[in-house]
Design a protein around this motif. Structure first.
Motif, PDB file in Angstrom:
ATOM      1  N   ARG A 186       0.624  -1.164  -0.061  1.00  0.00           N
ATOM      2  CA  ARG A 186       0.131  -0.046  -0.099  1.00  0.00           C
ATOM      3  C   ARG A 186       0.733   1.212  -0.125  1.00  0.00           C
ATOM      4  O   ARG A 186       1.489   1.330   0.811  1.00  0.00           O
ATOM      5  N   ARG A 187       0.685   2.180  -0.997  1.00  0.00           N
ATOM      6  CA  ARG A 187       1.769   3.283  -1.275  1.00  0.00           C
ATOM      7  C   ARG A 187       1.134   4.475  -1.343  1.00  0.00           C
ATOM      8  O   ARG A 187      -0.264   4.523  -1.776  1.00  0.00           O
ATOM      9  N   HIS A 188       1.648   5.487  -0.992  1.00  0.00           N
ATOM     10  CA  HIS A 188       1.491   7.071  -1.207  1.00  0.00           C
ATOM     11  C   HIS A 188       1.749   7.538  -2.433  1.00  0.00           C
ATOM     12  O   HIS A 188       3.137   7.784  -2.380  1.00  0.00           O
ATOM     13  N   GLU A 221      -3.601   7.060  -2.658  1.00  0.00           N
ATOM     14  CA  GLU A 221      -3.293   5.625  -2.419  1.00  0.00           C
ATOM     15  C   GLU A 221      -3.284   4.695  -3.462  1.00  0.00           C
ATOM     16  O   GLU A 221      -4.426   4.591  -3.926  1.00  0.00           O
ATOM     17  N   LYS A 222      -2.411   4.009  -3.665  1.00  0.00           N
ATOM     18  CA  LYS A 222      -2.073   3.127  -4.669  1.00  0.00           C
ATOM     19  C   LYS A 222      -1.938   1.509  -4.056  1.00  0.00           C
ATOM     20  O   LYS A 222      -0.831   1.634  -3.002  1.00  0.00           O
ATOM     21  N   ILE A 223      -2.466   0.491  -4.500  1.00  0.00           N
ATOM     22  CA  ILE A 223      -2.100  -0.624  -4.153  1.00  0.00           C
ATOM     23  C   ILE A 223      -1.386  -1.497  -5.362  1.00  0.00           C
ATOM     24  O   ILE A 223      -1.972  -1.416  -6.359  1.00  0.00           O
ATOM     25  N   LYS A 267       3.049   2.536   3.006  1.00  0.00           N
ATOM     26  CA  LYS A 267       2.222   2.752   4.226  1.00  0.00           C
ATOM     27  C   LYS A 267       2.209   1.309   4.731  1.00  0.00           C
ATOM     28  O   LYS A 267       1.963   1.121   6.006  1.00  0.00           O
ATOM     29  N   GLU A 268       2.256   0.270   3.926  1.00  0.00           N
ATOM     30  CA  GLU A 268       1.998  -0.985   4.636  1.00  0.00           C
ATOM     31  C   GLU A 268       2.238  -2.078   3.522  1.00  0.00           C
ATOM     32  O   GLU A 268       2.430  -1.616   2.235  1.00  0.00           O
TER      33      GLU A 268
END
Ligand SMILES: [Zn+2]
Length: 248
Positions: free
Chosen positions: A90-92, A97-99, A155-156
């Protein structure tokens, strides 16, 4: 040796430095280790059982781009029920937000580079999760391989097992493979017997027969024969063009 804490039962686990994937000896939870520490494996349920997977395959095989009657003519030679490991990021990226899902195992199987996380949540893959008769495919790519080249900020991240069916089938002596994402029912195949190749053959044969007859006709009625040849050539061209467009 280094010591990490099991993310589930908090027991200290000794591992060799550089170990990326392990199992807690106390609670059996699958754990992966990256530079941010120890994390869970997640797993997505099979929503397609074997019969449903075969049904999905047959529907796919009867689709317009496949050779006619492939759903009936394809003989399934092997069906594999697998869990395929992927990395979930999970990115900013520029405020959005992009998966991103990337394979955690090197593979030549189609579709596994563009899996999509299904609507429902995924579950922690611990000893209470029963994988039944499915085969668990081991990760052989490190998360770091992707981390440094991903866009935006992290992010995750997690390791997520996707449920897949691999269907091997043969058609007219050639073997093919199709992969079914058992959470989304999407079918992936890099090659399959196509309708266009069969149609091209039919058109070529038809065109050849027509030219042959027209050629014979030309001996007596050259003007009519030449006109007919023009019509045949145009028909062959237009039909081929239509098939090419449909196949694209
Ligand atoms: Zn544990």
């Amino acid at each position: 040796m280094i010591t990490i804490k099991c993310p589930k039962c908090v027991a200290p686990i000794e591992i060799d430095a550089g170990t990326k994937f392990t199992k807690c000896p106390y609670c059996d939870t699958q754990i992966y280790i990256d530079r941010s520490g120890a994390g869970f494996y997640y797993i997505i349920d099979f929503t397609l059982n074997k019969d449903a997977a075969i049904g999905t395959f047959k529907r796919w095989a009867s689709g317009p781009s496949k050779v006619k009657n492939l759903d009936k003519a394809a003989s399934i030679t092997n069906i594999k029920k697998m869990f395929f490991p992927t990395y979930f990021f999970r990115r900013h990226v520029d405020g959005i937000e992009k998966i991103i899902i990337e394979p955690a195992q090197s593979t030549t199987l189609p579709g596994l580079h563009r899996l999509k996380i299904p609507a429902g949540d995924f579950q922690i893959f611990d000893s209470s999760y029963n994988i039944d008769d499915a085969e668990l495919m081991e990760p052989d790519i490190e998360m770091l391989h992707y981390l440094d080249s991903l866009p935006g900020s992290g992010k995750e991240q997690a390791l997520v097992y996707f449920p897949i069916w691999i269907i091997e089938y043969s058609y007219k002596g050639t073997n093919y493979k199709a992969v079914i994402d058992a959470s989304s029912s999407e079918v992936f195949a890099s090659s399959f017997p196509t309708r266009s190749s069969a149609s091209y053959l039919a058109i070529t044969a038809g065109g050849f027969v027509a030219f042959f007859i027209e050629g014979a006709l030309a001996v007596k009625y050259p003007v009519i024969a030449i006109a007919l040849m023009g019509v045949t050539a145009l028909a062959v061209f237009l039909t081929s063009y239509k098939i090419t467009k449909e196949a694209a």
